[in-house]
Structure formats: C-alpha cells, structure tokens
Design an enzyme around this catalytic site. Structure first.
Site, short mmCIF file in Angstrom:
data_model
loop_
_atom_site.label_atom_id
_atom_site.label_comp_id
_atom_site.label_asym_id
_atom_site.label_seq_id
_atom_site.Cartn_x
_atom_site.Cartn_y
_atom_site.Cartn_z
N SER A 38 -6.87 29.60 29.36
CA SER A 38 -5.99 29.10 30.02
C SER A 38 -4.98 28.19 29.03
O SER A 38 -4.19 28.79 28.42
CB SER A 38 -6.89 27.91 31.00
OG SER A 38 -6.02 27.48 31.91
N ASP A 151 -8.20 33.11 35.28
CA ASP A 151 -8.39 32.12 34.23
C ASP A 151 -9.87 32.52 33.56
O ASP A 151 -10.85 32.58 34.24
CB ASP A 151 -8.33 30.83 34.68
CG ASP A 151 -8.57 29.79 33.73
OD1 ASP A 151 -9.14 29.86 32.67
OD2 ASP A 151 -7.80 28.69 33.98
#
Length: 292
Positions: A38, A151
């Site tokens: 991320s 993610d």
C-alpha cells in the site's frame, strides 16, 4: 551495515516511512532492497527509483490531494477514483519499470477473484503502485495481466516475507503502521476528499451510512491488527519500528514533515536493536544457527 526494509501500509500514516529512511541513511545504513504494501509500496518504489528522503518529502508536500481522487472511465466500483493519482504517477515514475530501479523492490497486492497474494516485481511501476494502494471499497481494483488487484495489506500488511525473498541474508527492519492488538479502537469517518465543504462533511457523518461505515471499519481494523500481529510473529523481522501515528486517518491531509518526524523518532528509539542485528556477531550466529 546493510539492511532490507519491509514497509507497511496505512494511508497518510505512511509519510512516517520518509523519516525512517532519513534516519537510517543518517546512521550510515545501506538499504539494499525494499518491500512494501500500500503506501509502503508507493514509498518503497519511489525510494528504489532513486528519490532521496528529502525529495520524497518534497514530492508528497507538493501533491494537491483534492485532485487525486476524481473518477474516469478506468475506475471500477469504489467510493473514490484514482484518475488524478494516475496523472500524478505519470509525472513521478512515468513509464519506468522495475528494471529501472536502483535497488531491488517488490510490492504486494491481492487478486480479488482467487483471494491469493500477488507479488509485483516486474513490469511498469505505475501499475504496481495502483494495485498495491487499491484499498478495498475505497479505491477501485487495478486490472493487470488479467487480474483484478487490490491492496496487499489484506493478506500481508507488513511484507517481511517479501523483504526476506529479496535479501535472504540481510537483517529486516519492519515499519509497522497498524496499531498493536491492545490499543483501544478509534472511530472512523467516511473518507471524503478535502475539497468537499465542511458543512457537507458534517452532514455526511451524521447519516446512518456513516455510522454503519464506522462499525464496519472497526471490524476491518480488528481483523487487520490480528493479521499483522500473526504475520509478524510468523515472519519474524529482526527489528520492528512503530511510529506513533495512531490518530491519523487514511486520507487525512497532514503535515508531511511532522509525520516524517514521527518515523524518525520511532527509528531513533530502536537504534540499539538495529545496531545489534547489524553487528557481525549477530549475523554470524544467525547464519550458523538460525537464531537471533
């Protein structure tokens, strides 16, 4: 004094990674590779491209956050789009690929159809960043090589295993932005870009959907903390760095310099541990016996 890094996700909290990098460089450590998830993946890739911590701080300070989250035809279902982020990435990484990096780097994502982890270490950097930052429900999944990716923090919040893959014989410094299991829960608000007027934001926060979102996100937070806790136990980095970023929201407009300083402060606290794990005696013992 060579090390490898595992940089965790956390949205705006991730600006603290800059301070960790800065302090490690000041102390004379050579970062030989970096893995990220991320926001940690974004920082990791930009650092591997060759941006210094000072340049990273300047890049993030100059970002107009109100322009990042618009929607266009490329965006799938999500609260926010990433049309502005794609344009911004064209400026900072362009068409560079992993082959252009100064040091090895890999980032993680999750295939939303198979539920499996995907490690991205080749191809366009822009694609890897858009995949690893695609927070489920907040940002749209990124389509790449026939996958739909979100993610990587869903399965691997702090990619220690990937850092070990990149540099098997080096000490791993893991930067963890999620809260420990015993930290009290905090309320969540629907992420709204800062360009939305305050009166509208206040009205949204009083709606049932906002209250439902708060409860849902607390549940996600509990699960995320548990996944992070057990992955850290399993993957066993040599040093864990925990910047004090508990009160920062995912898309909060922050002072990049202040959050970066939190990262530097956290690294300073664990410097004795870093010095120990980079000592010749520690590394020799670990190589011979597999022990710390």
């Amino acid at each position: 004094m060579e090390i490898t890094l595992a940089l965790g996700g956390g949205g705006a909290k991730g600006n603290s990674h800059i301070g960790v990098l800065r302090r490690l460089e000041k102390e004379g450590y050579k970062i030989k590779s970096v893995a990220g998830t991320s926001f940690g993946g974004l920082v990791g890739i930009l650092y591997a491209v060759g941006y210094s911590p000072a340049e990273l701080q300047r890049i993030f300070e100059l970002v107009d956050q109100t322009q990042l989250y618009g929607r266009d035809s490329e965006d799938g279902p999500a609260l926010l789009g990433l049309s502005g982020a794609r344009k911004w990435l064209d400026e900072v990484v362009g068409e560079k690929t992993f082959a252009d990096l100064k040091i090895p780097c890999a980032v993680t994502a999750v295939n939303i159809h198979t539920g499996g982890e995907v490690i991205l270490s080749e191809g366009r950097l822009k694609d890897a960043i858009l995949a690893t930052i695609a927070v489920p429900g907040i940002f749209p999944p990124h389509r790449l090589n026939g996958w739909e990716l979100m993610d990587g923090g869903v399965l691997n919040p702090v990619p220690v295993s990937v850092a070990r893959m990149l540099s098997p014989d080096l000490p791993i410094i893991a930067v963890v932005l999620s809260d420990p299991m015993d930290k009290p829960m905090r309320p969540y608000t629907i992420p709204v870009p800062s360009m939305i007027p305050r009166q509208i934001v206040e009205r949204i926060t009083r709606m049932n959907i906002a209250q439902s979102y708060d409860i849902f996100m607390r549940g996600v937070d509990i699960s995320s903390r548990a996944v992070s806790h057990f992955r850290l136990m399993l993957d066993a980095p040599d040093v864990i760095v925990r910047p004090n970023v508990h009160d920062i929201d995912l898309l909060e407009k922050v002072s990049v310099a202040d959050v970066a300083q939190l990262g530097e402060d956290a690294l300073k606290e664990v410097l004795p541990q870093v010095k120990r794990v980079t000592s010749w005696g520690y590394r020799a013992t670990k190589l011979l016996f597999g022990k710390k």
